[in-house]
Design an enzyme around this catalytic site. Structure first.
Site, PDB file in Angstrom:
ATOM      1  N   GLY A   1      -7.154 -27.754  17.699  1.00 31.89           N
ATOM      2  CA  GLY A   1      -7.479 -27.101  18.966  1.00 31.89           C
ATOM      3  C   GLY A   1      -7.768 -25.624  18.770  1.00 31.89           C
TER       4      GLY A   1
ATOM      5  N   ASP B   1      -2.181 -33.393  13.942  1.00 35.23           N
ATOM      6  CA  ASP B   1      -2.112 -33.495  12.478  1.00 35.23           C
ATOM      7  C   ASP B   1      -1.425 -34.798  12.066  1.00 35.23           C
ATOM      8  OD1 ASP B   1      -3.209 -30.887  12.030  1.00 35.23           O
ATOM      9  OD2 ASP B   1      -1.289 -30.089  12.727  1.00 35.23           O
TER      10      ASP B   1
HETATM   11  N1  ADP Z   1       2.000 -20.221   5.673  1.00 37.66           N
HETATM   12  C1  ADP Z   1       1.088 -20.281   6.647  1.00 37.66           C
HETATM   13  N2  ADP Z   1      -0.215 -20.108   6.348  1.00 37.66           N
HETATM   14  C2  ADP Z   1      -1.153 -20.122   7.305  1.00 37.66           C
HETATM   15  N3  ADP Z   1      -0.894 -20.314   8.629  1.00 37.66           N
HETATM   16  C3  ADP Z   1       0.392 -20.520   8.994  1.00 37.66           C
HETATM   17  C4  ADP Z   1       1.443 -20.517   8.008  1.00 37.66           C
HETATM   18  N4  ADP Z   1       2.617 -20.737   8.648  1.00 37.66           N
HETATM   19  C5  ADP Z   1       2.316 -20.866   9.945  1.00 37.66           C
HETATM   20  N5  ADP Z   1       1.002 -20.730  10.184  1.00 37.66           N
HETATM   21  C6  ADP Z   1       0.380 -20.784  11.512  1.00 37.66           C
HETATM   22  O1  ADP Z   1      -0.222 -22.053  11.699  1.00 37.66           O
HETATM   23  C7  ADP Z   1      -1.365 -21.872  12.525  1.00 37.66           C
HETATM   24  C8  ADP Z   1      -2.223 -23.101  12.491  1.00 37.66           C
HETATM   25  O2  ADP Z   1      -1.577 -24.115  13.234  1.00 37.66           O
HETATM   26  P1  ADP Z   1      -2.017 -24.441  14.755  1.00 37.66           P
HETATM   27  O3  ADP Z   1      -2.083 -23.184  15.547  1.00 37.66           O
HETATM   28  O4  ADP Z   1      -1.183 -25.537  15.247  1.00 37.66           O
HETATM   29  O5  ADP Z   1      -3.525 -24.892  14.516  1.00 37.66           O
HETATM   30  P2  ADP Z   1      -4.341 -26.166  14.982  1.00 37.66           P
HETATM   31  O6  ADP Z   1      -4.604 -25.968  16.457  1.00 37.66           O
HETATM   32  O7  ADP Z   1      -5.588 -26.047  14.165  1.00 37.66           O
HETATM   33  O8  ADP Z   1      -3.552 -27.386  14.692  1.00 37.66           O
HETATM   34  C9  ADP Z   1      -1.971 -20.595  11.954  1.00 37.66           C
HETATM   35  O9  ADP Z   1      -2.871 -19.990  12.833  1.00 37.66           O
HETATM   36  C10 ADP Z   1      -0.723 -19.751  11.707  1.00 37.66           C
HETATM   37  O10 ADP Z   1      -0.394 -18.997  12.825  1.00 37.66           O
HETATM   38  C1  X2W Z   2       3.601 -33.154  20.044  1.00 35.69           C
HETATM   39  C2  X2W Z   2       2.585 -32.045  20.000  1.00 35.69           C
HETATM   40  O1  X2W Z   2       2.889 -30.958  19.546  1.00 35.69           O
HETATM   41  N1  X2W Z   2       1.365 -32.320  20.446  1.00 35.69           N
HETATM   42  C3  X2W Z   2       0.276 -31.382  20.492  1.00 35.69           C
HETATM   43  C4  X2W Z   2      -1.005 -32.136  20.683  1.00 35.69           C
HETATM   44  C5  X2W Z   2      -2.241 -31.278  20.557  1.00 35.69           C
HETATM   45  C6  X2W Z   2      -2.412 -30.727  19.144  1.00 35.69           C
HETATM   46  O2  X2W Z   2      -1.914 -31.230  18.161  1.00 35.69           O
HETATM   47  O3  X2W Z   2      -3.226 -29.647  19.106  1.00 35.69           O
HETATM   48  P1  X2W Z   2      -3.552 -28.708  17.867  1.00 35.69           P
HETATM   49  O4  X2W Z   2      -4.488 -29.431  16.999  1.00 35.69           O
HETATM   50  O5  X2W Z   2      -4.206 -27.533  18.516  1.00 35.69           O
HETATM   51  O6  X2W Z   2      -2.279 -28.323  17.154  1.00 35.69           O
HETATM   52  C7  X2W Z   2       0.479 -30.369  21.624  1.00 35.69           C
HETATM   53  O7  X2W Z   2       1.038 -30.708  22.668  1.00 35.69           O
HETATM   54  O8  X2W Z   2       0.011 -29.231  21.468  1.00 35.69           O
END
Ligand code: ADP
Ligand code: X2W
Length: 258
Positions: free
Chosen positions: A20, A169
């Site tokens: 996202g 993920d």
């Molecule tokens: N060691 C790390 N290296 C890079 N990013 C990290 C690390 N630990 C935590 N993060 C965080 O994880 C984020 C990515 O996860 P998330 O925001 O859930 O992304 P997505 O929406 O793509 O799943 C990065 O933007 C950063 O803030």
């Molecule tokens: C259980 C849980 O954490 N669900 C996520 C689902 C969406 C998601 O995974 O979005 P990203 O790819 O941006 O991380 C949430 O509610 O945000």
């Protein structure tokens, strides 16, 4: 979890998860990369998250949310919003972009032909958050073998028809395992794993466990690396965590780097 094993070992399959955090900034050039893979005969399955879109919808409804171990604690009021945002908004917008880039795509979620049969992960801690119990691999094979890309929103369905919120993920890694993908690509907003201000081009399961313990990997990166470890332990040779330019970290099993 149980899976229906694919018999098509010669076909190359790749699962791509679009986070996202990066979804709204992806352009046509990015999607053309996928068209090129498809043209090489690689079967693609796309999964997506939508954390920022969910955050916006929750804020509009004046609802605060918390995360534990990178997972959103999702109460009954929130699961309605998570479900309608991912399935009603984020998924069709992505399917549109893919079709516009010449990639024939169909939008799916865990309810479609019971694609993601799910159970509660731990109700006490996370409420309506799921884990994947089984994946309908036949549905995915039918689509990919016809050249159609399944685009999957991370909503699971319980046996009695309740929606559960599953981290994107986690869905990506479970689908990669179920279909026996050769490659899992997690696309996010950072160029891979950063440790003490340095982006890592390569990592192994042991290093990742150490980085989690030391707090160098936290929040949204936790479900990514846990999904990666899960895949590597079950024989998928590599998992990559990359940004929109496909730059990032490749996670390889200990044996492969020796
Ligand atoms: N060691 C790390 N290296 C890079 N990013 C990290 C690390 N630990 C935590 N993060 C965080 O994880 C984020 C990515 O996860 P998330 O925001 O859930 O992304 P997505 O929406 O793509 O799943 C990065 O933007 C950063 O803030
Ligand atoms: C259980 C849980 O954490 N669900 C996520 C689902 C969406 C998601 O995974 O979005 P990203 O790819 O941006 O991380 C949430 O509610 O945000």
């Amino acid at each position: 979890m149980t899976t229906f094993k694919s018999t098509h070992h010669t076909v190359r399959k790749m699962v791509i998860k679009l986070g996202g955090s990066t979804l709204e900034g992806l352009n046509e050039a990015f999607f053309r990369n996928f068209k090129a893979l498809q043209d090489q005969g690689i079967q693609l399955i796309i999964t997506h998250g939508g954390g920022p879109a969910i955050n916006r919808e929750l804020a509009a409804a004046n609802i605060q949310s918390q995360t534990v171990n990178g997972l959103r604690v999702t109460n009954e009021e929130m699961i309605e919003i998570v479900q309608s945002t991912l399935i009603g908004k984020v998924n069709p917008a992505l399917v549109h972009e893919l079709n516009a880039a010449g990639i024939d795509s169909v939008g799916l979620n865990g309810f479609d032909q019971t694609l993601l049969e799910s159970e509660y992960l731990d109700y006490e801690t996370y409420k309506y958050v799921g884990k994947v119990k089984s994946v309908n691999v036949n549905l995915l094979n039918t689509l990919t073998e016809s050249g159609i890309v399944p685009v999957i929103a991370c909503i699971g369905a319980t046996k009695d028809g309740h929606a559960l919120n599953i981290n994107g993920d986690t869905v990506a890694s479970e689908i990669a395992l179920a279909v026996g993908a050769d490659r899992l690509l997690l696309v996010t907003d950072v160029a891979g794993i950063r440790i003490k201000d340095e982006f890592q081009t390569e990592a192994t399961p042991n290093l990742i466990k150490q980085w989690i313990d030391e707090g160098d990997i936290y929040g949204g990166m936790i479900p990514k690396v846990q999904g990666a470890l899960n895949c590597l332990e079950s024989g998928i040779p590599s998992v990559q965590i990359v940004n929109e330019t496909l730059t990032g970290t490749t996670i390889l099993s200990e044996e492969l780097v020796k």
